[in-house]
Design an enzyme around this catalytic site. Structure first.
Site, PDB file in Angstrom:
ATOM      1  CB  CYS A 280      36.549  37.567  36.181  1.00 46.70           C
ATOM      2  SG  CYS A 280      37.046  37.167  37.865  1.00 46.70           S
ATOM      3  CG  HIS A 370      41.183  39.899  35.185  1.00 48.31           C
ATOM      4  ND1 HIS A 370      40.242  40.903  35.123  1.00 48.31           N
ATOM      5  CD2 HIS A 370      40.849  39.128  36.242  1.00 48.31           C
ATOM      6  CE1 HIS A 370      39.381  40.762  36.118  1.00 48.31           C
ATOM      7  NE2 HIS A 370      39.730  39.684  36.811  1.00 48.31           N
ATOM      8  CD  GLU A 372      41.497  42.963  32.553  1.00 50.13           C
ATOM      9  OE1 GLU A 372      41.557  43.024  33.798  1.00 50.13           O
ATOM     10  OE2 GLU A 372      41.063  41.948  31.959  1.00 50.13           O
TER      11      GLU A 372
END
Length: 392
Positions: A280, A370, A372
């Site tokens: 990001c 993202h 994760e």
């Protein structure tokens, strides 16, 4: 302010409002923190994980419009918090927040919002507001909650108009850790909570520009020992920790503003051949460090259902594969400005915007989304394995 087509008279029972910088007033039922907050209004299309969204530091100075109507129905708990009380200043929801119905809940979402200083507004036509943002871009606004229904709309409008907005704003000092931290928590498991990391190597030093905690947990899950340092750490401070690799975290604000102090450090790390992985804002800062440019997007990408395609060479049989990803960003790397030494690795299938880069001849790459998740799909864990597995 006299009522008009965009500033309707306050309806009976309204205890909250959203005042846009163009004079539009949206009324509803306020909940959570009592007061007012200024920010940029955006929308998030995720169907789950509202607590993770509200505690994502990338949402600093933003008011989130949830397109999923039932927000708050699973309550709140400490395990789903993604940062230390930071994140969005408020949220807009369609349905009134009802009592929770989830075995993991430890308190009601309304109580949690109040305790963490966040303002909510229910009873909003979130579909209409989302379409407005898609057509006109993300507006500046003030969200306010007053149980007695008393509002100075003129003062709120002036506050919304005077706010500078996110462009040119460095928000990292608001959300970054102030001290170094040895991270311990690993992957979450139902019934056990967060596991402890057991690895001593490889050692990843993570620059915290406003990171989600699940990023560090996922680095641990991939086999790394993680040390988190403030976003303004110097090259010398980082190298003194003898990292096997450096992670560049997500975060809020304009990457060009943060880049004034972060980009020289990243350039030095590249020159020293330190492996790098950015997510990001970290991806955007890596892009700036290699000579690309960033720009503010019309509406941004926020949600847990965004398709991203792998492009370019080096993917083998998985070239062209589409990942369903979690996203939260209002700025992006301009793929047209990538220099010859940098290749584009991922693109958004919504609008073709850049979602990944890799530096040729270096062990350095970044993605706009993202991997994760939290909340979101697990399609992209391989990126953590690629980064940690290549360290030694």
């Amino acid at each position: 302010m006299a009522p008009s087509a965009t500033t309707p008279a306050q309806p009976k029972g309204a205890t909250g409002c959203l005042v846009l910088a163009d004079g539009t007033v949206i009324w509803g039922k306020g909940f959570g923190h009592i007061g007012e907050a200024v920010g940029e209004v955006c929308f998030n299309t995720a169907m789950t994980g509202y607590q993770e969204v509200m505690t994502d530091p990338s949402y600093d100075s933003q008011i989130v419009t949830f397109t999923f109507p039932h927000i708050g129905n699973v309550g709140a708990n400490e395990e789903d918090v993604e940062s230390r009380g930071l994140g969005a200043v408020g949220c807009m929801v369609r349905e009134e927040v009802t009592p929770h119905s989830n075995f993991r809940a430890r308190e009601e979402f309304i109580e949690w919002m109040s305790a963490h200083g966040k303002i909510g507004l229910s009873g909003v036509d979130t579909r209409a507001l989302t379409r407005r943002i898609r057509l006109n871009g993300a507006p500046n606004a003030v969200i306010a909650h007053s149980p007695d229904g008393a509002f100075d709309v003129e003062a709120l409008l002036e506050q919304a108009r005077e706010w500078s907005g996110l462009e040119g704003l460095d928000l990292v000092p608001n959300v970054s850790r102030k001290e170094r931290e040895d991270w311990r928590g690993g992957h979450w498991q139902l019934g056990f909570g967060y596991t402890e990391g057991t690895k001593d190597t490889p050692h990843v030093v993570a620059m915290d520009f406003g990171a989600k905690d699940n990023i560090f947990r996922t680095l641990v899950r991939a086999g790394a020992k993680v040390t988190v340092v403030p976003g303004r750490s110097s090259f010398e401070d980082i190298m003194a920790l003898k990292p096997d690799g450096v992670f560049l975290s997500n975060g809020p604000g304009d990457p060009a503003a943060t880049g004034e102090y972060a980009v020289p450090v990243i350039k030095a790390l590249l020159e020293a051949d330190v492996p790098l992985f950015g997510i990001c804002l970290g991806h955007q800062l890596l892009g700036l460090a290699v000579g690309a440019k960033t720009s503010k997007m019309h509406q941004g990408h926020r949600g847990a259902n965004h398709p991203v395609q792998r492009v370019g060479e080096g993917w083998g049989e998985s070239a062209g594969l589409v990942e369903i990803t979690s996203m939260n960003h209002g700025f992006a790397v301009d793929g047209e400005t990538l220099p010859d030494g940098v290749k584009q690795t991922h693109v958004s299938l919504f609008d073709g915007s850049n979602c990944g880069i890799a530096v040729k001849g270096k062990r350095a790459f970044g993605v706009q989304y993202h991997p994760e998740a939290s909340p979101g799909p697990q399609d992209s864990f391989y990126l953590f394995e690629k980064f940690v597995g290549g360290l030694g």
